[in-house]
Design an enzyme around this catalytic site. Structure first.
Site, PDB file in Angstrom:
ATOM      1  N   ASN A   1     -52.370 -20.240  86.025  1.00 52.52           N
ATOM      2  CA  ASN A   1     -51.993 -21.374  85.182  1.00 52.52           C
ATOM      3  C   ASN A   1     -50.848 -20.889  84.299  1.00 52.52           C
ATOM      4  O   ASN A   1     -51.082 -20.175  83.329  1.00 52.52           O
ATOM      5  CB  ASN A   1     -53.195 -21.820  84.341  1.00 52.52           C
TER       6      ASN A   1
ATOM      7  N   LYS B   1     -49.084 -22.499  82.360  1.00 50.33           N
ATOM      8  CA  LYS B   1     -48.994 -23.252  81.092  1.00 50.33           C
ATOM      9  C   LYS B   1     -47.540 -23.637  80.831  1.00 50.33           C
ATOM     10  O   LYS B   1     -46.793 -23.886  81.780  1.00 50.33           O
ATOM     11  CB  LYS B   1     -49.646 -22.463  79.951  1.00 50.33           C
TER      12      LYS B   1
ATOM     13  N   HIS C   1     -58.475 -29.038  81.095  1.00 55.57           N
ATOM     14  CA  HIS C   1     -58.266 -27.766  80.394  1.00 55.57           C
ATOM     15  C   HIS C   1     -58.515 -27.957  78.895  1.00 55.57           C
ATOM     16  O   HIS C   1     -58.157 -28.989  78.337  1.00 55.57           O
ATOM     17  CB  HIS C   1     -56.839 -27.256  80.643  1.00 55.57           C
TER      18      HIS C   1
ATOM     19  N   GLU D   1     -57.075 -26.834  76.395  1.00 55.00           N
ATOM     20  CA  GLU D   1     -55.855 -27.087  75.595  1.00 55.00           C
ATOM     21  C   GLU D   1     -55.489 -28.567  75.648  1.00 55.00           C
ATOM     22  O   GLU D   1     -55.013 -29.127  74.659  1.00 55.00           O
ATOM     23  CB  GLU D   1     -54.718 -26.191  76.111  1.00 55.00           C
TER      24      GLU D   1
ATOM     25  N   GLU E   1     -64.135 -21.885  81.514  1.00 53.84           N
ATOM     26  CA  GLU E   1     -63.222 -21.171  80.614  1.00 53.84           C
ATOM     27  C   GLU E   1     -63.744 -21.264  79.180  1.00 53.84           C
ATOM     28  O   GLU E   1     -63.495 -22.267  78.491  1.00 53.84           O
ATOM     29  CB  GLU E   1     -61.827 -21.793  80.681  1.00 53.84           C
TER      30      GLU E   1
ATOM     31  N   GLY F   1     -56.658 -16.628  76.026  1.00 51.35           N
ATOM     32  CA  GLY F   1     -55.487 -16.118  75.324  1.00 51.35           C
ATOM     33  C   GLY F   1     -55.814 -15.208  74.151  1.00 51.35           C
ATOM     34  O   GLY F   1     -54.949 -14.882  73.348  1.00 51.35           O
TER      35      GLY F   1
ATOM     36  N   SER G   1     -58.775 -14.643  79.458  1.00 47.92           N
ATOM     37  CA  SER G   1     -58.395 -13.226  79.354  1.00 47.92           C
ATOM     38  C   SER G   1     -58.825 -12.413  80.571  1.00 47.92           C
ATOM     39  O   SER G   1     -59.135 -11.222  80.455  1.00 47.92           O
ATOM     40  CB  SER G   1     -58.920 -12.607  78.051  1.00 47.92           C
TER      41      SER G   1
HETATM   42  P1  13P Z   1     -55.581 -16.518  79.630  1.00 50.20           P
HETATM   43  O1  13P Z   1     -55.818 -15.859  80.965  1.00 50.20           O
HETATM   44  O2  13P Z   1     -54.183 -16.322  79.119  1.00 50.20           O
HETATM   45  O3  13P Z   1     -56.640 -16.170  78.637  1.00 50.20           O
HETATM   46  O4  13P Z   1     -55.709 -18.100  79.885  1.00 50.20           O
HETATM   47  C1  13P Z   1     -56.795 -18.590  80.581  1.00 50.20           C
HETATM   48  C2  13P Z   1     -56.551 -20.019  80.867  1.00 50.20           C
HETATM   49  O5  13P Z   1     -56.562 -20.855  79.973  1.00 50.20           O
HETATM   50  C3  13P Z   1     -56.274 -20.399  82.254  1.00 50.20           C
HETATM   51  O6  13P Z   1     -56.318 -21.773  82.415  1.00 50.20           O
END
Ligand code: 13P
Length: 252
Positions: free
Chosen positions: A9, A11, A97, A99, A169, A175, A215
């Site tokens: 992803n 982002k 997601h 976010e 997640e 992150g 992570s």
């Molecule tokens: P990270 O791997 O940067 O923690 O992000 C995970 C994520 O949100 C994947 O969709």
């Protein structure tokens, strides 16, 4: 069908040119070194999808959008529909997601519409769920995630549900550099699979791919993927470097 899947992803990262370079690097390294029984997916910004589809070998690498509209078409300025995504050659869409839920107010009702449109267009939803830290600390995470799934994808027909990939997640791991422990990941994945069994039966539950995200990196992927209910990963930061991403792909 249950598959080993490692999905990146990206982002809101990479210009188009950087994205093409990254896709080329992933394509080369997957062709040369990638485990052939792992489905690799690149979740790119909308602007990059057409070029990334052109760049990668479709037999080895799928392409995902990170979102799609909750409406099929029409006067919705700035939105990109599921049919539009599908018409680029992408075959997956990341939905739900945290976010998007947190920063863009995506409710279960909105996600119901997005999932239905994605399925109708022939895209495979990679559907995200996961709890915030306070919920984990209150030890209500199992019920919370079950409720998220009940409100968003458990209302699908069995035939449609079979087309969904789930990504667990935990928000506190995204992150942050804090990964769920191998045991925490396994426990939640088993909880999710049990909830699917209760709703759709054991055969469908056994056939569902459940990915871990948060992570996940080149160092910890192996331990996470060794769990019987962890079928792969949804990878943020570590998917932006082909050398790290390939180690995760080969982490089974
Ligand atoms: P990270 O791997 O940067 O923690 O992000 C995970 C994520 O949100 C994947 O969709």
């Amino acid at each position: 069908m249950r598959q080993k899947i490692v999905a990146g992803n990206w982002k809101c990262n990479t210009t188009l040119q950087e994205g093409i370079e990254l896709a080329k690097a992933v394509d080369t390294i997957v062709a040369n070194e990638g485990a052939t029984d792992v489905v690799v997916v690149l979740g790119t910004p909308f602007t990059h999808i057409v070029k990334v589809v052109e760049t990668v070998d479709a037999a080895r690498i799928g392409v995902a959008a990170q979102n799609c509209a909750a409406e099929a078409k029409g006067a919705f300025t700035g939105e990109v529909s599921a049919d539009m995504v599908k018409s680029t050659g992408a075959n997956y869409v990341i939905l739900g997601h945290s976010e998007r839920r947190e920063y863009y107010g995506e409710t279960s009702e909105i996600l119901n519409k997005k999932v239905a449109l994605a399925l109708k267009s022939g895209l495979t939803p990679i559907f995200c769920c996961g709890e915030a830290l306070a919920i984990r600390q209150a030890e209500t995470h199992n019920e919370y995630v079950k409720q998220q799934l009940t409100e968003t994808i458990f209302n699908l027909s069995a035939d449609d549900f079979k087309k969904i990939v789930i990504a667990y997640e935990p928000i506190w791991a995204i992150g942050t550099g804090v990964t769920a422990s191998s045991q925490q990941a396994q426990d939640m994945h088993a909880n999710i699979r049990a909830a699917i069994t209760a709703k759709f039966g054991a055969e469908i539950a056994e056939g569902t791919s459940i990915l871990y995200g948060g992570s996940c990196n080149a160092k910890n992927a192996k331990e996470l993927f060794a769990n019987k209910d962890v079928d792969g990963g949804l990878i943020g930061g570590a998917s932006l470097k082909a050398e790290d991403f390939i180690q995760i792909i080969n982490g089974f």
